[in-house]
Write a protein that holds these residues in place. Structure first.
Motif, PDB file in Angstrom:
ATOM      1  N   ILE A 202      32.935 -20.967  -1.129  1.00 41.95           N
ATOM      2  CA  ILE A 202      33.245 -22.443  -0.947  1.00 41.95           C
ATOM      3  C   ILE A 202      32.532 -23.041  -2.145  1.00 41.95           C
ATOM      4  N   VAL A 203      33.311 -23.892  -2.946  1.00 41.93           N
ATOM      5  CA  VAL A 203      32.950 -24.234  -4.271  1.00 41.93           C
ATOM      6  C   VAL A 203      32.928 -25.775  -4.342  1.00 41.93           C
ATOM      7  N   GLY A 204      32.701 -26.504  -5.603  1.00 37.25           N
ATOM      8  CA  GLY A 204      32.774 -27.621  -5.865  1.00 37.25           C
ATOM      9  C   GLY A 204      31.473 -28.492  -6.159  1.00 37.25           C
ATOM     10  N   PRO A 205      31.585 -29.858  -6.191  1.00 33.86           N
ATOM     11  CA  PRO A 205      30.530 -30.668  -6.512  1.00 33.86           C
ATOM     12  C   PRO A 205      29.437 -30.408  -5.266  1.00 33.86           C
ATOM     13  N   GLU A 206      28.106 -30.339  -5.431  1.00 31.03           N
ATOM     14  CA  GLU A 206      27.156 -30.328  -4.507  1.00 31.03           C
ATOM     15  C   GLU A 206      26.848 -28.679  -4.352  1.00 31.03           C
ATOM     16  N   ASP A 207      27.462 -27.788  -4.910  1.00 33.94           N
ATOM     17  CA  ASP A 207      27.484 -26.445  -4.197  1.00 33.94           C
ATOM     18  C   ASP A 207      25.850 -26.017  -4.933  1.00 33.94           C
ATOM     19  N   ASP A 208      25.014 -25.598  -4.302  1.00 35.57           N
ATOM     20  CA  ASP A 208      23.533 -25.301  -5.067  1.00 35.57           C
ATOM     21  C   ASP A 208      23.632 -23.736  -5.446  1.00 35.57           C
ATOM     22  N   THR A 209      24.461 -23.019  -4.981  1.00 39.62           N
ATOM     23  CA  THR A 209      24.387 -21.448  -5.330  1.00 39.62           C
ATOM     24  C   THR A 209      24.976 -21.010  -6.538  1.00 39.62           C
ATOM     25  N   ASP A 210      25.835 -22.043  -7.153  1.00 42.49           N
ATOM     26  CA  ASP A 210      26.172 -21.848  -8.642  1.00 42.49           C
ATOM     27  C   ASP A 210      27.199 -20.690  -8.773  1.00 42.49           C
ATOM     28  N   ARG A 211      27.592 -20.158  -7.628  1.00 36.63           N
ATOM     29  CA  ARG A 211      28.649 -18.865  -7.608  1.00 36.63           C
ATOM     30  C   ARG A 211      29.876 -19.208  -8.566  1.00 36.63           C
ATOM     31  N   PHE A 212      30.412 -20.452  -8.209  1.00 37.93           N
ATOM     32  CA  PHE A 212      31.408 -20.840  -9.064  1.00 37.93           C
ATOM     33  C   PHE A 212      31.034 -21.678 -10.426  1.00 37.93           C
ATOM     34  N   THR A 213      30.111 -22.518 -10.182  1.00 35.48           N
ATOM     35  CA  THR A 213      29.383 -23.353 -11.190  1.00 35.48           C
ATOM     36  C   THR A 213      29.484 -22.466 -12.344  1.00 35.48           C
ATOM     37  N   TYR A 214      29.096 -21.308 -12.551  1.00 35.76           N
ATOM     38  CA  TYR A 214      28.794 -20.517 -13.959  1.00 35.76           C
ATOM     39  C   TYR A 214      30.127 -20.635 -14.704  1.00 35.76           C
ATOM     40  N   TRP A 215      31.205 -20.459 -13.869  1.00 32.44           N
ATOM     41  CA  TRP A 215      32.331 -20.403 -14.844  1.00 32.44           C
ATOM     42  C   TRP A 215      32.734 -21.583 -15.842  1.00 32.44           C
ATOM     43  N   PRO A 216      32.834 -22.603 -15.065  1.00 31.39           N
ATOM     44  CA  PRO A 216      32.837 -24.038 -15.772  1.00 31.39           C
ATOM     45  C   PRO A 216      31.945 -24.271 -16.857  1.00 31.39           C
ATOM     46  N   VAL A 217      30.607 -23.935 -16.442  1.00 33.84           N
ATOM     47  CA  VAL A 217      29.536 -24.230 -17.458  1.00 33.84           C
ATOM     48  C   VAL A 217      29.489 -23.153 -18.690  1.00 33.84           C
ATOM     49  N   ARG A 218      29.993 -21.940 -18.217  1.00 34.72           N
ATOM     50  CA  ARG A 218      30.040 -21.115 -19.286  1.00 34.72           C
ATOM     51  C   ARG A 218      31.275 -21.341 -20.401  1.00 34.72           C
ATOM     52  N   VAL A 219      32.338 -21.482 -19.708  1.00 27.41           N
ATOM     53  CA  VAL A 219      33.689 -21.881 -20.350  1.00 27.41           C
ATOM     54  C   VAL A 219      33.312 -23.032 -21.293  1.00 27.41           C
ATOM     55  N   ALA A 220      32.676 -24.123 -20.679  1.00 27.92           N
ATOM     56  CA  ALA A 220      32.635 -25.264 -21.606  1.00 27.92           C
ATOM     57  C   ALA A 220      31.527 -25.055 -22.629  1.00 27.92           C
ATOM     58  N   ARG A 221      30.589 -24.143 -22.663  1.00 29.05           N
ATOM     59  CA  ARG A 221      29.715 -23.739 -23.633  1.00 29.05           C
ATOM     60  C   ARG A 221      30.384 -23.046 -24.889  1.00 29.05           C
ATOM     61  N   GLY A 222      31.605 -22.358 -24.645  1.00 31.62           N
ATOM     62  CA  GLY A 222      32.554 -21.707 -25.728  1.00 31.62           C
ATOM     63  C   GLY A 222      31.855 -20.511 -26.180  1.00 31.62           C
ATOM     64  N   GLY A 223      32.176 -20.057 -27.309  1.00 32.71           N
ATOM     65  CA  GLY A 223      31.868 -18.909 -28.045  1.00 32.71           C
ATOM     66  C   GLY A 223      32.456 -17.696 -27.056  1.00 32.71           C
TER      67      GLY A 223
END
Length: 382
Positions: A202-223
């Motif tokens: 279960i993913v999306g806004p307010e998910d405190d586990t970061d299990r999906f959040t890592y991918w948007p954060v990492r992709v946005a960082r680039g490199g």
């Protein structure tokens, strides 16, 4: 598999007999004569929990659709968070359900993900509410399946039991076993009036586990970044907003049975998953596809802390993200674009304090990712 938690399992002897209870896969609707009554009027919904990750989304969805909402919890996490719009009842799932007695609701949504998922707690809740509600909707998990090797997978696949997955004496039940026996407890208490929804991650806004959040954060960082596998392994997850929408719809339509709560239909290849995440959040990453077996050799397992969301589609997990969702789609499941989930999740993430953003809980740390990329390139060059 990567489980959210593990639960202590006690007093399951009484539920052993219930393990033979038939779970109703697919779709069982109210009769046509009943349907107008259920579809035309607001529902009185009781939500067990209501203040965690899924809970507030559940409450907001129900309120937006005109339903009357009561929540039941210990009253410790966030009392009064919904103001006067929601009735709050205080008690304890383990031993104090007095506040639920003598009341009536159309349906109950049991979305608790902690110890309240233990079979004994669901048994107590379902038996207490047997004459108080017409429908008991229990949010379970994809982790209840004993064998995920079939392609495609369906909701009638065998689930975990103590017979096919014994637990050593004194050891806690796995997350999947606890949920499987909780499902059986609900069916035993309210046969024919239970709806089970088995979400994946279960993913999306307010998910405190970061299990999906890592991918948007990492992709946005680039490199240059590690992309696990070869891009062909599939993904089936669910935005929390789609999950609660589905649950409320099932209650509105008085739909009984067992459903999976994941998407999209048939799964999405990981290459497409990353592409859609990038479209949602921007960034200019370069993907280096790294063999999953190599990552496993280095101590990083699929669906583990450093590789959330990703699972290998072979062997016992060949069907992990290859579910046929035809019954679910007919019952009202909708799945928003991955771009939207990624965009909204990153936007929420950016509202968090800087120290929280600096301590993302999953995925590769930059130095470890660079080390693995160097090792992989060295191996490939031999």
């Amino acid at each position: 598999m990567y489980n959210r938690r593990e639960f202590l399992g006690t007093g399951l002897a009484a539920l052993g007999a219930a393990s033979a209870a038939t779970l109703v896969p697919g779709l069982l609707r109210a009769t046509p004569a009943e349907a107008p009554r259920w579809l035309s009027a607001p529902r009185k919904l009781l939500i067990l929990g209501g203040t965690g990750f899924v809970g507030p989304h559940d409450v907001r969805e129900a309120l937006e659709r005109g339903h009357e909402v009561t929540i039941f919890n210990r009253g410790r996490s966030a009392p009064g968070m919904f103001g006067k719009d929601v009735e709050e009842l205080a008690g304890d799932r383990a031993n104090d359900l007095r506040a639920l007695r003598g009341r009536k609701w159309d349906a109950v949504i049991d979305e608790s993900a902690s110890l309240a998922s233990a079979p004994e707690w669901v048994k107590l809740s379902a038996e207490t509410l047997r004459d108080a509600v017409d429908q008991y909707l229990f949010i379970s998990t994809r982790s209840v399946y004993h064998d995920l090797s079939a392609v495609p997978m369906h909701s009638n696949a065998p689930v975990l039991t103590l017979e096919n997955s014994p637990v050593p004496a004194g050891q806690p039940l796995s997350y999947g076993l606890a949920k499987a026996y909780a499902e059986k407890a609900a069916h035993a208490a309210m046969p024919g009036r239970v709806t089970v929804v088995r979400p994946g991650l279960i993913v999306g806004p307010e998910d405190d586990t970061d299990r999906f959040t890592y991918w948007p954060v990492r992709v946005a960082r680039g490199g240059e970044m590690i992309a696990p596998g070869d891009g062909s392994d599939h993904v089936q997850i669910i935005d929390v907003r789609d999950l609660v929408k589905f649950c409320v719809t099932l209650c509105e339509n008085r739909t009984f049975g067992v459903f999976n709560g994941i998407g999209p239909q048939g799964g999405m290849p990981f290459r497409e998953f990353l592409s859609r995440v990038q479209k949602g959040v921007g960034g200019n990453p370069t993907y280096t596809w790294v063999d999953a077996d190599f990552l496993r050799e280095q101590g990083h397992n699929p669906y583990g802390r450093e590789l959330p969301v990703f699972q290998v589609m072979r062997g016992r997990t060949a069907g992990f993200a290859r579910f046929d969702l035809t019954p679910e789609l007919k019952a009202g499941l909708t799945i928003r674009p991955m771009e939207e989930t990624a965009r909204d999740t990153l936007a929420w993430w950016k509202t968090l304090p800087a120290e929280r953003q600096a301590g993302i809980k999953t995925g590769f740390r930059p130095e470890r990712e660079a080390e693995l990329l160097a090792l992989w390139k060295t191996r490939k060059s031999r």
